[in-house]
Design a protein around this motif. Structure first.
Motif, short mmCIF file in Angstrom:
data_model
loop_
_atom_site.label_atom_id
_atom_site.label_comp_id
_atom_site.label_asym_id
_atom_site.label_seq_id
_atom_site.Cartn_x
_atom_site.Cartn_y
_atom_site.Cartn_z
N GLY A 58 0.82 -1.21 0.00
CA GLY A 58 0.00 0.00 0.00
C GLY A 58 0.85 1.26 0.00
N VAL A 59 1.89 1.27 0.81
CA VAL A 59 2.77 2.44 0.88
C VAL A 59 3.49 2.65 -0.45
CG1 VAL A 59 4.90 3.28 1.93
CG2 VAL A 59 3.08 2.40 3.36
N THR A 102 1.17 4.14 -2.90
CA THR A 102 0.97 5.57 -2.63
C THR A 102 2.11 6.39 -3.20
OG1 THR A 102 -0.04 4.87 -0.55
CG2 THR A 102 0.43 7.21 -0.80
N ALA A 145 1.81 6.57 -6.84
CA ALA A 145 0.81 7.53 -7.30
C ALA A 145 1.40 8.93 -7.33
CB ALA A 145 -0.41 7.48 -6.37
N VAL A 146 2.20 9.26 -6.31
CA VAL A 146 2.87 10.57 -6.28
C VAL A 146 3.78 10.71 -7.49
CG1 VAL A 146 4.53 12.00 -5.01
CG2 VAL A 146 2.77 10.72 -3.77
N SER A 198 5.16 -0.32 -8.86
CA SER A 198 5.15 0.08 -7.45
C SER A 198 4.71 -1.07 -6.57
CB SER A 198 4.21 1.26 -7.23
OG SER A 198 4.40 2.24 -8.20
#
Lengths: 289, 335
Positions: free
Chosen positions: A65-66, A69, A72-73, A183
């Motif tokens: 999950g991290v 994230t 996504a950035v 990712s």
């Protein structure tokens, strides 16, 4: 014998997960310099997840999950704003190192602690669920890239995005999908380092594995099976050099530590001819107006 | 474009003129140019993160003790290679009275920078250079490692011991030599291997190096891996081996394999140093802080006492007393 092979696979797995994801990304023209940071962020939160819930599976999911994230950035900057991928990736690495170190010190004290958290449950000769999933993911990546229409379009985006767009596909959309895959696998690699290999965490514990994974993609000529083979070979030489050190042959440790990377360089010199690299690698795509 | 660049250059030069000029005058002029003593300030430079649960962590605890006991204003940063001199100079310019560099690599830069800042004392952890306001504290961790080597040799059933290091640096080499000397003194002909991972933070590499060494038949292992030490302990646990802790007391490690620890007790030494700087009695020089000064200790893990063969503890206690009395000299490298 089998246990030794599984041990080798485990040692090489963090890099192998990340490199598999990076292969998909680079085929779409996305070079993820931030891989190291994604792995490190994933490692910290995987450890924390396993520590607080007592479930390494939940921890591994936290890690993924991290990494997603952070992905996504990265996608926002590189795809939406068309910022240079290398710059964004470097920033991401620095951010992840600072963030995990700060959180680690806040939680475990300024002078640190040696941490031990529940590892992924093992069965048979030391296998665990993630280790079994590794070859499956590699096959899936190869199949997806070379046997599906999506894979054809994805590879096209890495070579000549304008043509793919002319064929009716969205370049940013495909690259975003590749970033998501990359990712998630980086998160799996970092999480596995914390929960499959060590059951622990230390600041900067990835120690360059993200960059090694990027090198392995080139080493494996952007083909998932070859990339996995490259990771296993380098992992094997790396554990072999520790055997040589322990035997006390009088060879300086620095030379032995460098051995896997020297080997990778030699192989690259030998097989690295030709232009296997995706032509549009790291080139931001701007639709011409 | 060109005009903008020109303006930028002018602006940049103006800024450099303001800040750089001011800084320059501080470095070259008389001692009085250093800020007056507005409270006692102490800085610490470490080679690794202070959260490494080992070498750098121990110095950080020393710094915290200085803050608590002397009411000093403290600051610390990680500085290696070319950053060392810059960090030392900027602390001195900000009026820090004591700058501790935690490693032999801070000794040379400390002695050099000390010439420009007579009001600041630069002390490194080990190293040989010194002047009126620069010197070194040499922690004789070798003595703890020597005793660990003896204990390891007397506990091992296979007659093979392993040492796992992070980076291959002289200070770590020296402790490994002492461990080996202790092992050979206790049991002549014992085999001791050393492996280095090159990194202080790579737990997986430390684990792999330990597994490889244990695979060669070793059944007792000591480390100098700092933050990566958990990898050593877990590998030992997996293979049914025993381990020794280093730098800090690691006997309570959750792996449950730490037989004893070779410990540096840095707090009193750091506080005493800071006190001597504060009251102006610091004279420079290289000061050995060893077992007889209470700066080095060898601590058994009571929980694993049953794993130690009978008579071993008494023999180690005797050797400890001999070291303290100066009857037993432990080899130490100068670097």
């Amino acid at each position: 014998m089998i246990e030794a092979l599984v041990g080798l696979l485990r040692f090489a797995a963090p890099v192998a997960f990340a490199a598999t994801g990076e292969t998909v990304g680079q085929r779409a023209g996305v070079i993820n310099i931030g891989l190291e940071g994604m792995m490190l962020g994933a490692a910290y939160f995987a450890m924390l997840g396993s520590l607080t819930t007592g479930s390494p599976a939940v921890g591994l999911l936290c890690g993924v999950g991290v990494a997603l994230t952070l992905g996504a950035v990265q996608a926002y900057f590189t795809l939406r704003l068309a910022v240079d991928q290398i710059v964004v990736g470097t920033a991401l690495n620095l951010f992840a190192l600072g963030l995990t170190s700060t959180l680690y010190r806040a939680r475990f004290g300024g002078s640190g602690q040696l941490i031990s958290v529940p590892r992924l449950p093992q069965f048979g000769p030391g296998l665990d669920a993630a280790l079994v999933a590794l070859p499956v993911l590699v096959v899936a990546a190869a199949w997806g890239l070379f046997r599906t229409k999506w894979g054809l379009a994805l590879r096209g985006v890495g070579e000549y995005p304008a043509a793919v767009e002319a064929a009716g596909y969205g370049v940013a959309r495909l690259r975003f999908q590749a970033t998501v895959v990359g990712s998630a696998l980086a998160g799996l690699g970092g999480g596995y380092l914390a929960l499959g290999v060590t059951g622990s965490f230390a600041e900067n514990m990835t120690a360059g594995r993200g960059f090694v994974a990027i090198a392995m993609v080139t080493f494996g000529r952007w083909r998932p099976a070859w990339v996995l083979a490259a990771c296993l070979l380098v992992g094997w030489v790396d554990s072999l050099q520790y055997e040589l050190q322990a035997r006390g042959l009088g060879i300086p440790a620095q030379i032995l530590i460098a051995l896997p990377y020297v080997l990778a360089l030699v192989v690259l010199v030998a097989v690295g001819k030709g232009t296997a690299a995706p032509a549009a690698l790291a080139v931001p795509y701007r639709r011409e107006r | 474009m060109t005009k903008g660049f020109l303006w930028f250059t002018v602006l940049a030069l103006a800024l450099v003129g303001c800040t750089g000029g001011g800084g320059g005058s501080t470095t070259t002029s008389s001692p009085a140019a250093q800020p007056a003593d507005a409270g006692f300030k102490v800085a610490l430079l470490t080679p690794g993160p202070v959260s490494d649960a080992g070498w750098s962590a121990m110095a950080y605890r020393g710094l915290q003790a200085i803050e608590k006991e002397l009411g000093a204003e403290v600051n610390n940063q990680q500085a290696t290679d070319a950053q060392i001199r810059d960090a030392m100079r900027s602390y001195a310019q900000k009026g820090y009275r004591l700058v501790i560099g935690h490693g032999f690599e801070y000794n040379g830069p400390g002695v050099e920078v000390a010439k420009d800042f007579p009001n600041t004392v630069f002390v490194s952890s080990s190293g040989a250079g010194s002047s009126a306001n620069a010197g070194a504290i040499r922690f004789g961790l070798e003595e703890g490692f020597y005793l660990a080597g003896m204990a390891a040799a007397l506990t091992s059933k296979t007659g093979r011991l392993a040492m796992i290091g992070g980076p291959d640096v002289p200070s770590i080499r020296s402790t490994f030599k002492a461990f080996k000397a202790g092992a050979e003194a206790a049991k002549p002909g014992i085999q001791v291997s050393d492996s280095f991972t090159g990194k202080n933070d790579d737990i997986a590499a430390a684990r792999q190096a330990t597994l490889a060494a244990l695979g060669q038949g070793a059944d007792v292992v000591i480390h100098q891996a700092n933050a990566a030490a958990q990898g050593v302990f877990d590998a030992a646990k997996e293979k049914g081996a025993l381990a020794f802790g280093a730098n800090l007391d690691q006997n309570d490690n959750p792996s449950g394999v730490v037989l004893a620890s070779a410990v540096i007790v840095a707090e009193p030494a750091f506080v005493a140093l800071a006190r001597s700087v504060k009251d102006g009695s610091y004279k420079g020089g290289v000061q050995l802080m060893a077992m007889k000064d209470g700066a080095i200790d060898f601590v058994w893990n009571p929980a694993l006492a049953s794993r130690v063969p009978p008579g071993v503890a008494a023999r180690i206690d005797q050797a400890k007393a001999d070291i303290k009395a100066g009857k037993l000299a432990v080899p130490m490298d100068q670097f």
